[in-house]
Design a protein around this motif. Structure first.
Motif, short mmCIF file in Angstrom:
data_model
loop_
_atom_site.label_atom_id
_atom_site.label_comp_id
_atom_site.label_asym_id
_atom_site.label_seq_id
_atom_site.Cartn_x
_atom_site.Cartn_y
_atom_site.Cartn_z
N ILE A 126 -6.70 14.88 0.45
CA ILE A 126 -6.15 13.58 0.88
C ILE A 126 -6.51 12.53 -0.15
O ILE A 126 -7.68 12.37 -0.52
N THR A 127 -5.50 11.81 -0.61
CA THR A 127 -5.79 10.77 -1.60
C THR A 127 -6.49 9.60 -0.91
O THR A 127 -6.28 9.36 0.27
N PRO A 128 -7.30 8.85 -1.65
CA PRO A 128 -8.04 7.75 -1.02
C PRO A 128 -7.11 6.65 -0.54
O PRO A 128 -5.97 6.56 -0.97
N TRP A 129 -7.61 5.84 0.39
CA TRP A 129 -6.83 4.73 0.94
C TRP A 129 -6.29 3.86 -0.19
O TRP A 129 -5.13 3.52 -0.25
N GLU A 130 -7.19 3.45 -1.04
CA GLU A 130 -6.82 2.51 -2.09
C GLU A 130 -6.35 3.30 -3.30
O GLU A 130 -7.09 4.09 -3.85
N TYR A 144 0.83 -1.20 0.00
CA TYR A 144 0.00 0.00 0.00
C TYR A 144 0.86 1.25 0.00
O TYR A 144 1.90 1.30 0.67
N ARG A 199 -1.06 4.16 6.09
CA ARG A 199 -1.13 2.69 6.02
C ARG A 199 0.23 2.07 6.29
O ARG A 199 0.35 1.06 6.97
N GLY A 225 0.70 18.33 -0.45
CA GLY A 225 -0.65 17.84 -0.71
C GLY A 225 -0.70 16.36 -1.00
O GLY A 225 -1.75 15.83 -1.35
N GLN A 226 0.44 15.69 -0.89
CA GLN A 226 0.50 14.25 -1.19
C GLN A 226 0.45 13.42 0.09
O GLN A 226 0.89 13.87 1.14
N THR A 227 -0.09 12.22 -0.02
CA THR A 227 -0.05 11.30 1.10
C THR A 227 0.81 10.09 0.76
O THR A 227 0.73 9.06 1.42
N GLN A 228 1.62 10.19 -0.28
CA GLN A 228 2.50 9.10 -0.67
C GLN A 228 3.89 9.65 -0.91
O GLN A 228 4.07 10.84 -1.10
N HIS A 262 2.21 16.13 3.74
CA HIS A 262 0.92 16.47 3.16
C HIS A 262 0.71 17.98 3.14
O HIS A 262 0.18 18.54 2.18
N HIS A 297 -0.26 4.52 0.67
CA HIS A 297 -0.62 5.59 1.61
C HIS A 297 0.27 5.54 2.85
O HIS A 297 0.44 4.48 3.45
#
Lengths: 105, 256
Positions: free
Chosen positions: B17-21, A27, A32, A94-97, A90, A29
């Motif tokens: 926020i980007t989605p979980w998946e 994953y 996660r 603005g990213q969560t990855q 973030h 994110h």
């Protein structure tokens, strides 16, 4: 070899560790990933708890137990730091990855 | 009370926020990862079963045999605060580092800018006003108990930290009554005092952190007491200070 409760704990720890490792790799994110690392850490603590009781008549082996006790507190602190890092990322982008995950598109 | 502007900003942040998946990470790769994880389960299970069958060796006997000299009756506390006190000292240092890193990322050095949150419902507020004093009492009990039974500074500190988290979740911001300097001092306290006692023992011709055996119990209790306060404060500050809206994307970096 008899299937004692310690062995059940150890095997559970192995399964939980690999589940966490899967979550960490599969994953993108960041929250996660942080949760997955925590799952892996909990599995290691469980394994240490099982190791502390192997072939032991008089209670438990104190050395692995001491490592778990400090490890839990340090893991909580490190998780807080990791979450702050993720939030800062973030806020800045603005990213969560991580950028590496985005290039995998 | 949150204003309309706050709500608009929250909605904007939620949308960003980007989605979980994220479908893009690829089903094939995920499948391969799954197979790899499954193979690792089998491999590690064989290792684990083999490890569990062996005799405990290493430090175990040594730890139990010199329990009389350690100053405490609980072998876990003896390992933590006596035999391996260097590790414990450094772990308190890790907590200090985590708090420093959190403050650095938040571009602040105190909790003054942490926003207020709304109070919870009646049940939550009443329940927490019963639980928080009980948790503080329980922390004291665990600390006292640690010398002779399972318990000790880390457990007590974790309970104190949890009490702090509960206070924050019910909008009782007790940290506002304490200055940032005091909070930072409290977090560094046990790390610094632990190091100072260790150096003090060196002056007395002992090794670093080697307690005098006759007085070991008193030194251990003193350090555990300070460690409990530091751990509790560090966990509390980490939870409160990591609040997301202490900064925003528009805000310029502060120079102070």
């Amino acid at each position: 070899m008899p299937l004692t409760s310690e062995i059940v704990f150890a095997l559970t720890a192995v399964i939980v560790f690999c589940l966490g490792l899967y979550g960490l790799i599969a994953y993108a994110h960041l929250v996660r990933k942080i949760m997955a690392i925590n799952v892996m850490g909990s599995a290691v603590f469980l394994f240490f708890g099982a190791i502390a009781r192997r072939n032991f008549e008089e209670g438990s082996d104190p050395v692995p137990q001491a490592m778990v006790i400090t490890g839990i507190v340090v893991a909580v602190a490190a998780t807080a730091f990791a979450l702050t890092l993720a939030r800062r990322l973030h806020a800045e982008t603005g990213q969560t990855q991580l950028p590496e995950e985005q290039s995998r598109r | 009370m949150p204003t309309g502007r706050d709500r608009a900003k929250e909605a904007e942040m939620a949308a960003a926020i980007t989605p979980w998946e994220t479908a893009r990470s690829g089903r094939a790769m995920r499948f391969l990862t799954g197979i790899g994880a499954f193979l690792l389960v089998i491999l590690l299970a064989l290792v684990a079963v083999d490890l569990m069958d062996r005799e405990p060796g290493g430090l175990t006997r040594a730890a139990l045999d010199s329990l009389d000299e350690s100053g405490v009756e609980n072998p876990v506390t003896a390992v933590l605060l006596n035999y391996r006190s260097m590790d414990t000292w450094l772990e308190l240092g890790v907590l200090v580092l985590a708090v420093m890193a959190m403050f650095a990322l938040q571009r602040c050095s105190s909790l003054d800018q942490v926003p207020r949150i709304e109070r919870g419902g009646y049940v939550l507020m009443r329940m927490s006003s019963v639980f928080v004093p009980l948790m503080i009492l329980g922390a004291g009990y665990l600390l006292w108990r640690g010398t002779h039974a399972p318990g000790g500074a880390f457990q007590a500190g974790a309970l104190l930290g949890a009490a702090g988290v509960m206070l924050r979740l019910t909008a009782r911001d007790a940290f506002r009554a304490v200055s940032g300097r005091t909070l930072r001092g409290l977090i560094v306290l046990s790390f610094a005092c632990f190091a100072l006692t260790g150096l003090g023992f060196m002056v007395m011709n002992r090794r670093y952190l080697e307690y005098p055996p006759a007085r070991a119990d008193e030194w251990i209790f003193l350090i555990e007491l300070l460690a409990t306060l530091s751990i509790g404060a560090a966990l509390w500050v980490l939870f409160v200070g990591a609040h997301p809206t202490t900064w925003s994307r528009e805000k310029q970096p502060r120079t102070d």
